[in-house]
Design a protein around this motif. Structure first.
Motif, mmCIF file in Angstrom:
data_model
loop_
_atom_site.group_PDB
_atom_site.id
_atom_site.type_symbol
_atom_site.label_atom_id
_atom_site.label_comp_id
_atom_site.label_asym_id
_atom_site.label_seq_id
_atom_site.Cartn_x
_atom_site.Cartn_y
_atom_site.Cartn_z
ATOM 1 N N LEU A 76 0.912 -1.079 -0.075
ATOM 2 C CA LEU A 76 -0.028 -0.118 -0.067
ATOM 3 C C LEU A 76 0.788 1.238 0.113
ATOM 4 O O LEU A 76 0.555 2.285 -0.734
ATOM 5 C CB LEU A 76 -0.984 -0.059 1.203
ATOM 6 C CG LEU A 76 -2.083 -0.974 1.027
ATOM 7 C CD1 LEU A 76 -2.821 -1.199 2.365
ATOM 8 C CD2 LEU A 76 -2.984 -0.364 0.083
ATOM 9 N N ASP A 77 1.792 1.308 0.671
ATOM 10 C CA ASP A 77 2.727 2.411 0.880
ATOM 11 C C ASP A 77 3.286 2.635 -0.537
ATOM 12 O O ASP A 77 3.650 3.757 -1.042
ATOM 13 C CB ASP A 77 3.845 2.136 1.668
ATOM 14 C CG ASP A 77 3.274 2.338 3.265
ATOM 15 O OD1 ASP A 77 2.067 2.759 3.455
ATOM 16 O OD2 ASP A 77 4.138 2.151 4.244
ATOM 17 N N GLY A 78 3.797 1.498 -0.959
ATOM 18 C CA GLY A 78 4.510 1.888 -2.359
ATOM 19 C C GLY A 78 3.682 2.193 -3.450
ATOM 20 O O GLY A 78 4.012 2.929 -4.327
ATOM 21 N N ALA A 79 2.227 1.414 -3.191
ATOM 22 C CA ALA A 79 1.250 1.945 -4.404
ATOM 23 C C ALA A 79 0.855 3.494 -4.401
ATOM 24 O O ALA A 79 0.818 4.166 -5.484
ATOM 25 C CB ALA A 79 -0.002 1.220 -4.264
ATOM 26 N N ILE A 80 0.715 3.970 -3.228
ATOM 27 C CA ILE A 80 0.426 5.440 -2.995
ATOM 28 C C ILE A 80 1.473 6.323 -3.015
ATOM 29 O O ILE A 80 1.476 7.096 -3.629
ATOM 30 C CB ILE A 80 -0.289 5.662 -1.623
ATOM 31 C CG1 ILE A 80 -1.618 4.746 -1.294
ATOM 32 C CG2 ILE A 80 -0.671 7.143 -1.434
ATOM 33 C CD1 ILE A 80 -2.182 4.838 -0.179
ATOM 34 N N GLY A 81 2.421 6.090 -2.378
ATOM 35 C CA GLY A 81 3.897 6.598 -2.622
ATOM 36 C C GLY A 81 4.442 6.837 -4.089
ATOM 37 O O GLY A 81 4.922 7.815 -4.429
ATOM 38 N N SER A 82 4.330 5.971 -4.827
ATOM 39 C CA SER A 82 4.722 5.818 -6.269
ATOM 40 C C SER A 82 3.827 6.434 -7.037
ATOM 41 O O SER A 82 4.119 6.640 -8.312
ATOM 42 C CB SER A 82 5.410 4.746 -6.753
ATOM 43 O OG SER A 82 4.457 3.533 -6.606
ATOM 44 N N SER A 83 2.520 6.593 -6.861
ATOM 45 C CA SER A 83 1.380 6.940 -8.010
ATOM 46 C C SER A 83 1.614 8.591 -7.961
ATOM 47 O O SER A 83 2.094 9.354 -7.255
ATOM 48 C CB SER A 83 0.109 6.619 -7.446
ATOM 49 O OG SER A 83 -0.156 7.346 -6.088
#
Length: 213
Positions: free
Chosen positions: A45-52
């Motif tokens: 989740l962190d990766g998905a939101i942070g890299s979006s």
């Protein structure tokens, strides 16, 4: 949404912490993963939101709002400090009553500034929670779509797993879907100092006629 709680914590750290000293991690040998598990998927989740795109926008916008608050508070603090220094320099030429009155006024302003700083901190937290809540609302259907597209039977949080076969990771698919859905949205600092409307006065009870003996 509790799904975005960890990213909210990460955003708060980004706004308040100093950059960490760069350290070069030791080189690790490559891992030969076992076969993928049918129906088991992984998501960060962190990766998905942070890299979006929208996640990066929210982070940048929160930093802008935080800087605006810092500028506002610093300006008022500097003005109070300058007046305090001026008053201290005039102490020998002022009568005690005038000095005490002006000093008391400065103390009142300093206390008000402290209350404003505490209010602004709460407003920043509320702003962050609302913005991330909006991202969470946009993200949930994207996760469901990626989950179904990958024919998952169970979805695990990648950050709670030590190692896993990256072929089971649907984070990239989620980021792609979120980028296609939304890239940014307008938001500003939440205002918590707005006076709540006073409740309407209760209607008076009708007068009761006197009871006859």
């Amino acid at each position: 949404m509790n799904k975005t709680a960890s990213f909210a914590a990460s955003a708060a750290i980004l706004l308040t912490s100093a950059p960490a000293l760069a350290q070069t991690p030791p080189a690790l040998p490559p891992i030969n993963h076992g076969p993928t598990l049918a129906g088991v998927c992984i998501l960060s989740l962190d990766g998905a939101i942070g890299s979006s795109t929208v996640g990066k926008y929210v982070q940048t916008r929160l930093q802008q709002i935080s800087q605006q608050v810092q500028t506002e508070l610093t300006s008022e603090q500097t003005a109070i400090q300058n007046e305090a220094r001026t008053l201290d320099g005039q102490k020998a030429t002022l009568d005690q009553g005038t000095f005490d009155q002006r000093n008391a006024t400065l103390q009142v302003r300093a206390a008000a500034l402290q209350r404003k700083a505490q209010l602004r901190e709460r407003e920043l937290q509320a702003t962050q929670q609302k913005a991330l809540g909006r991202v969470g609302q946009e993200l949930e259907p994207v996760i469901r779509a990626s989950y179904q597209q990958a024919k998952c039977s169970v979805l695990l949080q990648r950050d709670s797993i030590v190692l896993a076969n990256p072929a089971m990771d649907i984070t990239t698919s989620v980021v792609t879907g979120l980028n296609a859905k939304i890239t940014q949205f307008a938001f500003d600092r939440e205002r918590l100092d707005q006076a709540a409307p006073a409740p309407a006065p209760a209607a008076a009870a009708p007068a009761q006629p006197p009871r006859r003996p």
